[in-house]
Design a protein around this motif. Structure first.
Motif, short mmCIF file in Angstrom:
data_model
loop_
_atom_site.label_atom_id
_atom_site.label_comp_id
_atom_site.label_asym_id
_atom_site.label_seq_id
_atom_site.Cartn_x
_atom_site.Cartn_y
_atom_site.Cartn_z
N GLU A 136 29.51 -1.54 33.51
CA GLU A 136 29.23 -2.06 34.86
C GLU A 136 28.83 -0.96 35.83
O GLU A 136 28.01 -1.16 36.72
CB GLU A 136 30.48 -2.79 35.38
CG GLU A 136 30.15 -3.76 36.48
CD GLU A 136 31.38 -4.55 36.92
OE1 GLU A 136 31.37 -5.05 38.04
OE2 GLU A 136 32.36 -4.64 36.14
N TYR A 137 29.46 0.23 35.66
CA TYR A 137 29.19 1.35 36.58
C TYR A 137 28.78 2.58 35.74
O TYR A 137 29.62 3.42 35.42
CB TYR A 137 30.44 1.71 37.38
CG TYR A 137 31.05 0.57 38.15
CD1 TYR A 137 30.56 0.22 39.41
CD2 TYR A 137 32.13 -0.14 37.63
CE1 TYR A 137 31.12 -0.82 40.12
CE2 TYR A 137 32.69 -1.19 38.34
CZ TYR A 137 32.19 -1.53 39.58
OH TYR A 137 32.74 -2.57 40.29
N GLU A 141 42.37 -2.78 46.84
CA GLU A 141 40.92 -2.93 46.61
C GLU A 141 40.47 -2.27 45.31
O GLU A 141 39.60 -2.79 44.62
CB GLU A 141 40.14 -2.39 47.81
CG GLU A 141 39.93 -3.53 48.79
CD GLU A 141 38.89 -3.24 49.86
OE1 GLU A 141 39.30 -3.31 51.02
OE2 GLU A 141 37.73 -2.95 49.52
N VAL A 142 41.07 -1.13 44.99
CA VAL A 142 40.71 -0.47 43.72
C VAL A 142 41.16 -1.36 42.55
O VAL A 142 40.43 -1.55 41.57
CB VAL A 142 41.33 0.94 43.64
CG1 VAL A 142 41.23 1.52 42.23
CG2 VAL A 142 40.66 1.88 44.64
N GLN A 143 42.33 -1.94 42.68
CA GLN A 143 42.85 -2.83 41.63
C GLN A 143 41.92 -4.04 41.46
O GLN A 143 41.55 -4.40 40.33
CB GLN A 143 44.27 -3.29 42.01
CG GLN A 143 44.91 -4.30 41.06
CD GLN A 143 45.33 -3.68 39.74
OE1 GLN A 143 46.03 -2.68 39.73
NE2 GLN A 143 44.88 -4.24 38.63
N ALA A 144 41.53 -4.63 42.57
CA ALA A 144 40.70 -5.85 42.51
C ALA A 144 39.33 -5.52 41.91
O ALA A 144 38.80 -6.28 41.10
CB ALA A 144 40.54 -6.43 43.92
N ARG A 145 38.77 -4.39 42.25
CA ARG A 145 37.40 -4.08 41.81
C ARG A 145 37.33 -3.48 40.41
O ARG A 145 36.44 -3.81 39.63
CB ARG A 145 36.78 -3.11 42.81
CG ARG A 145 35.38 -2.78 42.52
CD ARG A 145 34.60 -2.60 43.78
NE ARG A 145 33.24 -2.24 43.46
CZ ARG A 145 32.38 -1.81 44.33
NH1 ARG A 145 32.71 -1.72 45.59
NH2 ARG A 145 31.15 -1.49 43.96
N PHE A 146 38.29 -2.59 40.08
CA PHE A 146 38.20 -1.87 38.80
C PHE A 146 39.31 -2.25 37.81
O PHE A 146 39.33 -1.77 36.69
CB PHE A 146 38.26 -0.35 39.05
CG PHE A 146 37.15 0.16 39.91
CD1 PHE A 146 35.90 0.41 39.37
CD2 PHE A 146 37.35 0.37 41.27
CE1 PHE A 146 34.86 0.88 40.17
CE2 PHE A 146 36.33 0.84 42.07
CZ PHE A 146 35.07 1.09 41.53
N MET A 187 36.33 6.00 42.79
CA MET A 187 36.59 4.55 42.90
C MET A 187 36.84 4.16 44.36
O MET A 187 36.36 3.13 44.83
CB MET A 187 37.79 4.16 42.02
CG MET A 187 37.48 4.27 40.53
SD MET A 187 38.77 3.56 39.49
CE MET A 187 40.03 4.79 39.62
N LYS A 224 33.68 3.95 46.18
CA LYS A 224 32.92 2.73 45.85
C LYS A 224 33.44 1.52 46.61
O LYS A 224 32.70 0.57 46.85
CB LYS A 224 33.02 2.43 44.34
CG LYS A 224 32.16 3.32 43.50
CD LYS A 224 30.71 2.88 43.55
CE LYS A 224 29.82 3.99 43.01
NZ LYS A 224 28.41 3.81 43.25
N THR A 225 34.72 1.51 46.96
CA THR A 225 35.26 0.36 47.71
C THR A 225 34.83 0.42 49.18
O THR A 225 35.08 -0.51 49.93
CB THR A 225 36.80 0.31 47.68
OG1 THR A 225 37.30 1.47 48.38
CG2 THR A 225 37.37 0.27 46.28
#
Ligand code: FAD
Length: 335
Positions: A254-255, A319-324, A274, A277-278
């Motif tokens: 993905e990244y 946010e890091v948890q939700a995205r990655f 990370m 990125k958020t």
């Protein structure tokens, strides 16, 4: 004994405790341990307060270790090796510079890390390709419960990335009183960290002296991190998390530009990458911000409280948890 005093901390947070005791000599320490005060309620040992975020009043006794002294003990068992003992209350950067001035080599890459010698084995401080574990020979500490002295060998400290037995199984159970380092007479610069080698090459220095290496590293460090006297912080607030190879491969698809490198147990991801990125880099929540030059660092924008630090840390972590799908772990200790 001073009551309700403001406890020094590099984040510049209002920090108070029921009791605050400064210990400068072994006699003072033994008398304090013998008094039983430290087993009657919560107790927190502090050095420079550069890795602690005081989010609340500390309902207990804070013991500030301020013993001093650095001495050459003699040769180590291997040829060219030296054993140097430093008191826990010595300022870490002062110790590193003292070693450089005396041509006791091995600590150069750890120059300019805030805090004290006594805290160095606790989180196994590390920077620019070297960790305290690489140069620590042994640690002399006193058990809070019994007042007994114990010398921990390097192996007994159970060092790991920003971790040791003093942060795990024996957390808050020992007072580190001195650390013995295994250094070298000869100087073999550790240039394994790419940015250090590049900076020296750019300056046209092919064979750096210990002083040149330390100065180069200090300059690199302060180009990315806020100086505590200018902006409050606890340095890197988050650790770089290690994820499984599967997890890393999924993220990599993905990244493709994800910042990571192979490590024991899988891949170590750059938490700063990370967070960037958020979109949090450079932003603030209340008076606490994510530092614009290094997203791993949370900073005091002026008048920040410990609750504001905790709130921003929570928001970033979520946010890091939700995205990655990665759980960020704090490097700093929240009280
Ligand atoms: C700008 C900045 C940059 C930083 N850069 C780095 C870096 O590059 N690498 C790195 O590893 N860290 C870094 N740090 C974090 C910090 O400097 C280290 O963790 C340092 O070792 C903390 O030292 P201290 O004396 O301030 O410890 P404190 O913050 O006072 O305490 C930290 C922990 O150690 C315990 N402790 C302290 N002294 C003793 C003792 N004598 N006996 C037993 N326990 C003790 C405390 O109870 C607490 O759990 C940075 C911090 C800042 C502010």
């Amino acid at each position: 004994m001073e009551q309700n005093i403001h406890i020094p901390n590099t984040f510049g947070l209002p920090a108070t405790a029921d009791r605050y005791i400064v210990v400068r000599s072994e006699a003072e320490l033994l008398s304090l341990l013998g008094s039983g005060l430290l087993v009657q309620g919560p107790c927190l040992i502090v050095g420079g307060g550069s890795n602690i975020v005081f989010a609340n009043h500390f309902c207990g006794t804070v013991v500030h270790i301020e013993n001093k002294g650095i001495r050459l003990l003699g040769p180590a068992s291997e040829a060219g090796g030296l054993l140097v003992e430093a008191a826990a209350g010595e300022v870490w950067d002062g110790f590193v510079n003292h070693c450089i001035d005396n041509r006791w080599h091995g600590a150069e890459n750890l120059v300019a890390i805030p805090g004290t010698v006594g805290a160095s084995p606790v989180q196994n401080v590390g920077a620019y390709g070297v960790e305290a574990k690489d140069i620590i020979h042994s640690v002399k500490a006193y058990e809070i419960a019994t007042g007994r002295e114990r010398v921990f060998t390097n192996a007994e400290c159970e060092f790991a990335y920003r971790n040791s037995i003093f942060k795990q199984r024996l957390k808050d159970r020992y007072i580190v009183w001195s650390v013995t380092f295994r250094l070298r007479r000869d100087f073999a610069p550790n240039l394994g960290y790419k940015a250090v080698a590049e900076a020296l090459a750019a300056a046209g220095v092919a064979h750096p002296t210990a002083r040149q290496l330390a100065d180069t590293i200090a300059a690199l460090r302060w180009s990315k991190l806020p100086r505590p006297e200018e902006m409050g912080s606890a340095g890197s607030f988050f650790k770089n998390p290690i994820v499984s190879a599967d997890h890393y491969q999924r993220l990599k698809q993905e990244y493709p530009d994800i910042a990571a490198f192979a490590a024991e147990g899988g891949y170590k991801l750059a938490a700063g990458w990370m967070i960037e990125k958020t979109g949090w880099k450079g932003r603030s929540l209340g008076r606490c911000g994510v530092y614009e030059r290094q997203a791993l660092v949370l900073v005091n924008r002026g008048g920040c409280t410990g609750e504001e630090v905790a709130a921003l840390a929570r928001a970033v972590t979520e946010e890091v948890q939700a995205r990655f799908g990665v759980a960020l772990e704090k490097e700093a200790i929240i009280i």
